[in-house]
Write a protein that holds these residues in place. Structure first.
Motif, short mmCIF file in Angstrom:
data_model
loop_
_atom_site.label_atom_id
_atom_site.label_comp_id
_atom_site.label_asym_id
_atom_site.label_seq_id
_atom_site.Cartn_x
_atom_site.Cartn_y
_atom_site.Cartn_z
N THR A 169 -5.19 7.92 -8.96
CA THR A 169 -4.99 7.39 -7.61
C THR A 169 -4.46 8.53 -6.75
OG1 THR A 169 -2.75 6.65 -8.20
CG2 THR A 169 -4.51 5.03 -8.35
N THR A 200 -4.28 -0.42 -5.29
CA THR A 200 -3.04 -0.23 -6.06
C THR A 200 -1.83 -0.15 -5.13
OG1 THR A 200 -4.23 0.92 -7.83
CG2 THR A 200 -1.86 1.29 -7.69
N SER A 210 -0.89 -3.50 -3.78
CA SER A 210 -0.22 -4.31 -4.80
C SER A 210 1.24 -3.90 -4.94
CB SER A 210 -0.95 -4.18 -6.13
OG SER A 210 -0.29 -4.89 -7.15
N GLU A 211 1.49 -2.59 -4.96
CA GLU A 211 2.85 -2.08 -5.09
C GLU A 211 3.70 -2.43 -3.86
OE1 GLU A 211 1.61 1.80 -7.81
OE2 GLU A 211 2.23 2.05 -5.73
N LEU A 271 -6.47 -2.29 -10.11
CA LEU A 271 -5.06 -1.97 -9.94
C LEU A 271 -4.54 -1.16 -11.12
CD1 LEU A 271 -3.79 -5.45 -8.68
CD2 LEU A 271 -4.78 -3.57 -7.37
N GLU A 272 -3.95 -0.01 -10.82
CA GLU A 272 -3.34 0.81 -11.85
C GLU A 272 -1.85 0.48 -11.95
OE1 GLU A 272 -5.08 2.94 -13.87
OE2 GLU A 272 -6.72 1.91 -12.87
N ASN A 294 1.98 1.05 -12.22
CA ASN A 294 2.94 2.06 -11.78
C ASN A 294 4.23 1.86 -12.58
OD1 ASN A 294 4.75 3.74 -10.50
ND2 ASN A 294 4.06 3.23 -8.43
#
Length: 331
Positions: free
Chosen positions: A145, A274, A277-278, A302-303, A305
């Motif tokens: 990312t 991502t 989402s964070e 989504l990765e 974190n």
């Protein structure tokens, strides 16, 4: 077409292989009669039929995958009638594919094969999928990312690399800040912007969705000097539309300049998903923003974190009295 009822009768043969061949012919004849007298196609014939019927309504990337499957990866099944493609046939063909490809590629290969034959099932050429083969387990690898702290420098590096093709500079900003696919950037039009409401509604998308996407004020300011009433947002210097992979070289150059690995047009889309989402955006909102029909597709973008896990660990340690003093002494 309803599944055929089970029929048990004797072939009057003692050789198992010959008996199976007779049973297969009888099954094919029954399917042919149920199919209005049309013979069951071979895999190659089904593949050609799919391209003729479905390709005009499918994305260019999807069509390329199907074409590559037919050109390179039928592994001896091209002239086999689809009703005769059983579990053993599929597993042997997959083993042939694994001789030169990895597990993820083999799973993609199986998805395409299923797509073609399930299309035959929907068209009532077959009553059901004639095999049962599971996907191979694949180790998930973390994907790149673009760090938020590096975005400005990365954009600047793209601008330097794209000095002769300024459309690429606009494209990467649309990919990251609007989450557009490469194909959606190529076909983006000025008349799809609503500058009063600061929204953009893609008029040509992979899944035919048309949700209005909010535009970041910074992006609106960047696009202001380029604005037009109509026409393509980005075009080549000679006025022609860009083709697939048009930004690849400039993105690679920017990655090298900023010491960042793995950023591609699609990972820019994954980055914005991502980051959203964070930042606390609900998964359903991200799904709508990326225009996915299935929320599971969005989740795959989504990765994880682990910084959030580190912060949670710190809070747990503090509550449990497991924190260390700043001078390094035991608590």
């Amino acid at each position: 077409m309803k599944p055929f009822p089970r029929v048990q009768r004797s072939t009057k043969l003692r050789d198992k292989q010959k008996a199976l061949a007779v049973a297969e012919r009888a099954y094919d004849d029954a399917v042919t009669r149920a199919n209005g007298g049309n013979p069951i196609p071979t895999l190659a014939e089904l593949h050609a039929d799919w391209l003729q019927v479905r390709a005009p309504h499918s994305s260019a990337h999807h069509v390329r995958s199907i074409e590559t499957f037919g050109r390179l990866h039928m592994h001896g099944m091209a002239d086999v009638r689809i009703s005769a493609i059983d579990t053993d046939t599929v597993e042997r063909a997959r083993s042939a594919h694994l001789a030169t490809h990895n597990h993820a590629s083999a799973n993609h290969w199986l998805r395409i094969l299923k797509l073609l034959v399930r299309w035959a099932v929907r068209r009532e050429i077959l009553p059901r999928l004639p095999w049962d083969v599971a996907m191979l387990p694949v180790q998930k690898r973390p994907r790149a990312t673009l760090p938020l702290a590096a975005v400005v420098a990365w954009f600047a590096a793209v601008d330097v690399a794209a000095i002769r093709v300024p459309g690429v500079s606009v494209a990467v900003r649309l990919m990251l800040l609007l989450g557009l696919r490469e194909s959606e950037v190529i076909t983006a039009r000025w008349e799809w912007f609503d500058w009063e409401r600061l929204t953009y509604t893609p008029g040509k998308t992979k899944g035919k969705e048309a949700d209005a996407l909010p535009i970041l004020p910074w992006l609106a300011e960047y696009l202001a000097p380029l604005r037009s009433t109509e026409g393509l947002v980005i075009v080549q210097p000679d006025g022609r539309q860009y083709g697939s992979g048009f930004a690849r070289a400039q993105i690679r150059a920017a990655n090298a300049s900023c010491a960042i690995k793995g950023i591609t047009p699609h990972r820019l889309r994954g980055t914005i998903a991502t980051v959203m989402s964070e930042a606390g955006a609900p998964i359903q909102s991200i799904q709508a923003y990326l225009r996915h029909k299935d929320v599971r597709t969005t989740m795959a973008y989504l990765e994880k974190n682990m910084d959030h896990i580190t912060k949670a660990q710190a809070k747990i340690a503090e509550k449990a009295g497991l924190t260390w003093r700043k001078n390094g002494e035991d608590p």
